[in-house]
Design an enzyme around this catalytic site. Structure first.
Site, PDB file in Angstrom:
ATOM      1  N   GLN A   1      17.610   3.646 -48.830  1.00 34.90           N
ATOM      2  CA  GLN A   1      16.389   2.966 -48.386  1.00 34.90           C
ATOM      3  C   GLN A   1      16.477   2.685 -46.900  1.00 34.90           C
ATOM      4  OE1 GLN A   1      15.137   0.703 -52.534  1.00 34.90           O
ATOM      5  NE2 GLN A   1      15.478  -0.510 -50.723  1.00 34.90           N
TER       6      GLN A   1
ATOM      7  N   ARG B   1      17.992  -0.564 -59.266  1.00 31.96           N
ATOM      8  CA  ARG B   1      18.473   0.111 -58.069  1.00 31.96           C
ATOM      9  C   ARG B   1      18.283   1.619 -58.224  1.00 31.96           C
ATOM     10  NH1 ARG B   1      17.801  -3.966 -56.035  1.00 31.96           N
ATOM     11  NH2 ARG B   1      19.263  -5.348 -54.987  1.00 31.96           N
TER      12      ARG B   1
ATOM     13  N   HIS C   1      10.144  -0.515 -52.007  1.00 37.63           N
ATOM     14  CA  HIS C   1      10.870  -1.639 -52.614  1.00 37.63           C
ATOM     15  C   HIS C   1      10.164  -2.955 -52.281  1.00 37.63           C
ATOM     16  CE1 HIS C   1      15.162  -3.245 -53.615  1.00 37.63           C
ATOM     17  NE2 HIS C   1      14.218  -3.932 -54.221  1.00 37.63           N
TER      18      HIS C   1
END
Ligand code: NDP
Length: 486
Positions: free
Chosen positions: A397, A368, A417
């Site tokens: 994000q 993370r 991601h």
């Protein structure tokens, strides 16, 4: 019969699809469908917590219209229907995940997700893009036709927050997270279940969910091997100076000295992982052939592994345990971060921790974004304290356009991601979500999905949540959507 407003809300997904996916808004760094969704009126009279009741199977008569909200990443800019797959979706599109000799199990024996066998609906084609808005996790026919569930699918945060007022189930993905802080959860009057389509539920305030009696589940292990592959690829890429060398070719250069003056072999390197669960274990296994007999493995965990498991790590090389990350990192050439984001790991790799690392070491974070301090990483790359930084996780994000990691000048191998949402991973986690939602809507309150999927169940830590998240780890770390990059 659905009300007009609710029918419009349910069709938000098609507006996004018709618009060819979300347009990137360069001003606020978020994406939107460009199609406004109406405010969705709250339904029913379900009591809030403290009046939130545990469900029983008999509740199915009195529950409000079942509604599921899927918050998924935007379609590709060229449009969902124009995707040109490398392998056409279908039985031959994905190699079976036949590790450990069985196509039905992960390497540790956990069974793979299975499409609900009692449903009359066919599963989505393997190898199709399911994780975006038009992909709908392949759930539309199952939920709407088979189960009579109203489906709201959107990538637009505002629309999703409006739909929170009616949804009993929210599904979102760490790749495109719907940050559910305490306030959002308290306002979600009908919410019973939060599902992470993937692994890692830190975008939900687990302490508040526990207090409110909202269950949280994730599709444990569905993308662990995908992430382990990606992390190893990024480590090799950094150590070998791959991306800058490739860029020189594209730029028309033939500068061998320039390429190799930053390139090393992984052979013999000392490798550490913060967290040695499913991904950490997978990373070490995959790194073993590269580091070879003279390499060394180290790890930190909350719970030391049994000696038998330690000995199995890395093709019998064994791994050395450190109780403190700060004690491990001075011994490592490459450090992987494979622990959940919790109150204990938030900001773990700050200036102080990075200064304890070997000069020129590599840091790979696919866990993370908030575990690594963005500014400290940037400075350490500039000074050479870090030889390289790679990963695919950011905070928040989607990453704002001015996030410092978007403009790192050297030593970086960052992707959006994506590591845990390959087409292969999507097939697994979408099937797992189907399994959970089918159980939830057909047998309210029974909760007979694999126990390991649970993070919070009936107000307690459970399943993977009981193992990987300590009591202290449940301190709230989610607050709103837009904390500045750290
Ligand atoms: P697991 O639950 O299998 O493993 C997590 C491990 O982290 C556990 O073994 C746990 O050890 C350890 N851990 C927990 N807290 C700490 C701590 N404070 N210090 C050191 N170790 C700790 O999860 P996975 O391996 O499947 O996933 C790990 C993380 O990777 C997820 O939480 C998620 O954040 C991230 N992830 C990222 C993806 C991506 O697409 N980039 C996709 C999937 C996951 P213990 O047994 O001691 O509690």
């Amino acid at each position: 019969m659905l009300s007009a407003a609710r029918r419009r809300a349910a069709s938000c997904y098609s507006a996004a699809r018709a618009a060819g996916g979300a347009a990137w808004d360069r001003h606020n760094g978020r994406s939107g469908t460009g199609a406004a969704c109406p405010v969705v009126p709250p339904l029913g009279t379900t009591a809030k917590k403290g009046g939130r009741r545990a469900l029983s199977t008999s509740d199915s008569h009195t529950r409000p219209q079942p509604t599921a909200l899927l918050y998924l990443y935007p379609d590709p800019p060229g449009g969902y229907d124009n995707i040109r797959y490398l392998r056409e979706p279908g039985e031959d599109a994905l190699p079976l995940a036949a590790e450990g000799g069985s196509a039905a199990c992960y390497p540790d024996g956990q069974r793979l997700p299975a499409w609900p066998s009692s449903s009359g609906v066919a599963p989505p084609l393997p190898g199709a893009l399911l994780g975006c808005v038009s992909g709908e996790l392949g759930l539309r026919a199952l939920l709407t036709e088979e189960l009579g569930v109203e489906l709201i699918v959107t990538c637009d945060e505002k629309e999703a927050r409006e739909a929170l007022g009616v949804a009993q189930v929210v599904v979102s993905q760490p790749f495109w997270p719907l940050y559910l802080d305490s306030e959002a959860l308290r306002g979600a009057e009908n919410l019973e279940l939060v599902v992470t389509a993937g692994v890692g539920s830190d975008h939900t305030d687990l302490a508040a969910a526990r207090e409110l009696g909202i269950d949280v589940v994730e599709i444990t292990q569905s993308n662990s091997s995908s992430v382990a592959e990606h992390a190893v690829m990024q480590a090799l890429s950094l150590v070998r100076n791959f991306l800058p060398s490739r860029q020189r070719v594209i730029d028309g250069e033939w500068d061998i000295a320039g390429c190799v003056s930053q390139a090393y072999d992984v052979l013999g390197m000392h490798v550490g992982t913060v967290g040695c669960g499913r991904i950490g274990h997978g990373v070490l296994e995959r790194m073993a052939p590269f580091v070879g007999p003279s390499g060394r493995f180290m790890y930190t965990e909350q719970h030391k592994l049994p000696p038998k498991n330690e000995a199995q790590l890395g093709l019998g090389k064994g791994a050395h345990y450190f109780s403190e990350v700060a004690e491990m990192v001075p011994h490592c050439d490459v450090v992987f971060v494979n622990a959940p984001l919790t109150a204990q790991t938030d900001g773990l790799f700050d200036r102080d921790m990075i200064s304890r690392m070997r000069r020129g070491a590599y840091l790979i974070n696919t866990a993370r974004g908030r575990i690594c301090d963005a500014q400290a990483v940037t400075e350490a790359l500039d000074s050479g304290q870090l030889g390289g930084y790679a990963g695919d996780v950011w905070y928040p994000q989607p990453a704002p356009i001015d996030h410092p990691w978007r403009s790192l000048s050297r030593g970086s191998a960052l992707t959006p991601h994506v590591s845990g949402t390959t087409l292969s991973a999507q097939a697994r986690y979408a099937t797992g979500v189907a399994e959970v939602l089918h159980e939830h809507f057909v047998h309210p309150g029974r909760k007979r999905w694999p126990e390991v999927y649970n993070v919070v169940k009936d107000g307690e830590r459970a399943g993977v949540g009981a193992r990987s998240y300590s009591e202290e780890a449940l301190e709230p770390i989610v607050s709103g959507t837009a904390k500045p990059a750290r």
